[in-house]
Design an enzyme around this catalytic site. Structure first.
Site, mmCIF file in Angstrom:
data_model
loop_
_atom_site.group_PDB
_atom_site.id
_atom_site.type_symbol
_atom_site.label_atom_id
_atom_site.label_comp_id
_atom_site.label_asym_id
_atom_site.label_seq_id
_atom_site.Cartn_x
_atom_site.Cartn_y
_atom_site.Cartn_z
ATOM 1 C CG ASN A 98 -8.760 -23.182 32.248
ATOM 2 O OD1 ASN A 98 -7.957 -22.515 31.756
ATOM 3 N ND2 ASN A 98 -10.194 -22.872 32.401
ATOM 4 C CB CYS B 259 -9.401 -19.266 33.079
ATOM 5 S SG CYS B 259 -10.843 -18.214 33.301
ATOM 6 C CG ASN C 137 -8.734 -19.475 27.926
ATOM 7 O OD1 ASN C 137 -9.769 -19.118 27.604
ATOM 8 N ND2 ASN C 137 -8.399 -20.287 28.862
ATOM 9 N N GLY D 206 -11.058 -20.142 18.659
ATOM 10 C CA GLY D 206 -11.234 -18.609 18.698
ATOM 11 C C GLY D 206 -11.873 -18.171 17.552
ATOM 12 N N GLY D 207 -13.236 -17.883 17.486
ATOM 13 C CA GLY D 207 -14.094 -17.538 16.366
ATOM 14 C C GLY D 207 -14.181 -18.250 15.288
ATOM 15 N N GLY E 48 -17.054 -22.390 20.344
ATOM 16 C CA GLY E 48 -17.687 -21.896 21.397
ATOM 17 C C GLY E 48 -18.650 -20.949 20.926
ATOM 18 C CB SER E 49 -18.535 -17.273 20.464
ATOM 19 O OG SER E 49 -17.804 -16.949 21.376
#
Length: 315
Positions: free
Chosen positions: A128, A131, A191, A242-243, A264-265
């Site tokens: 990572n 971030c 990220n 992402g998304g 993730g989300s």
């Protein structure tokens, strides 16, 4: 699950292209075991460092629109020594590939955490270096630092190393090439995007830390764009992030050049989305007589008429 979704990255076999993104459900073994049983292709842990870290005060994550989140957790984690038993429990219980996300104090610090994670039994390391609301934010803004951190970690371990890069830069291609040249086995993009949300009554930032990282549905076009830009310039696999909420979202990333995606989300809606995505992809491939999803990787780059089009002059 059919073989239409199978693929490999650096010798690691994945049954399908869905991978848990770092920072989401990635600390408790019970959560990751549940996702494995739900059919996820691979899992990335929460970013872990050299010592326990509390992170920023609450509120550290908020939903600012449907399926779109702003967070500033601050790399909260239990520290590698406390996390080693968690890695071992996960690997003892599930067969899904396990990727451990790491950070540390300088390149050697990253490498030390990576070595301990490898010894605990993980399958790959994700560094990572991007971030947006922590000290590591500036690493993947620099070609020099990206090379240094990636090379140091790569030389310290015998398992694949994935470099997670930031979208918060004007030109990401030199950064991706730097990571590849330093030995990265795959690139993970993106990220979260630096963002800010304010209370309409007071004008005060909604997150305790103020600026945070935007994730979820709103950033998918950014993630797809970054994958699309990187793909022609590197040879190693790209993992889009992402998304991703649906099987169509996965296809969009694959068309842009991604080998797999991180999710993730979307898990705020539950783990059933894994089956929804994989079954949707399998049906699409079957209907279109495509043997494997990877046959579609980079398809967006074949439309030469669009890529070479130039704006018309005013008459």
């Amino acid at each position: 699950m059919s073989k239409k979704l199978e693929f490999e990255i650096a010798g690691i076999k994945f049954p399908n292209p869905t991978i848990l993104a770092s920072g989401i459900l990635g600390v408790a073994p019970s959560s990751m075991i549940r996702l494995s049983k739900a059919g996820i292709g691979g899992m990335t842990t929460k970013t872990v460092g050299p010592r326990p870290r509390i992170g920023y005060s609450n509120p550290s994550i908020i939903e600012i629109d449907d399926g779109t989140y702003l967070n500033s957790v601050g790399l909260a984690n239990p520290g590698i020594e406390a996390f080693i038993p968690e890695i071992q429990e996960i690997k003892h219980t599930v067969s899904s590939p396990l990727i451990v996300s790491v950070f540390g104090d300088g390149p050697e610090g990253f490498a030390e955490i990576a070595k301990k994670a490898e010894q605990a039994g993980c399958d790959a390391i994700e560094i990572n270096i991007s971030c947006p609301h922590a000290e590591v934010a500036s690493i993947s803004l620099s070609v020099k630092l990206t090379k240094e951190f990636t090379r140091t970690v790569k030389e310290a371990v015998n398992i694949p190393v994935f470099a997670k890069l930031t979208p918060n830069i004007a030109d990401i291609v030199p950064i991706a090439k730097a990571a590849e040249e330093a030995g990265a086995d795959a690139i993970v993009v993106i990220n979260t995007v630096r963002a800010l949300a304010l209370d309409y009554k007071t004008g005060r930032p909604l997150l305790s830390h103020g600026v945070g990282g935007l994730s979820g549905k709103a950033v998918r076009p950014i993630g797809v764009r970054v994958v699309y830009e990187i793909f022609p310039h590197i040879k190693i696999p790209i993992i889009g992030c992402g998304g991703v909420y649906t099987w169509k979202d996965v296809l969009e990333y694959v068309y842009a050049g991604a080998t797999a995606v991180q999710i993730g989300s979307a898990f705020a809606e539950g783990s059933d989305i894994i089956n929804s995505i994989t079954s949707g992809l399998e049906n699409f491939l079957e209907e279109n007589q495509i043997n494997n999803l990877q046959e579609l990787r980079g398809k967006a780059h074949t439309f030469k008429d669009q890529l070479e089009a130039k704006p018309k002059e005013c008459q």
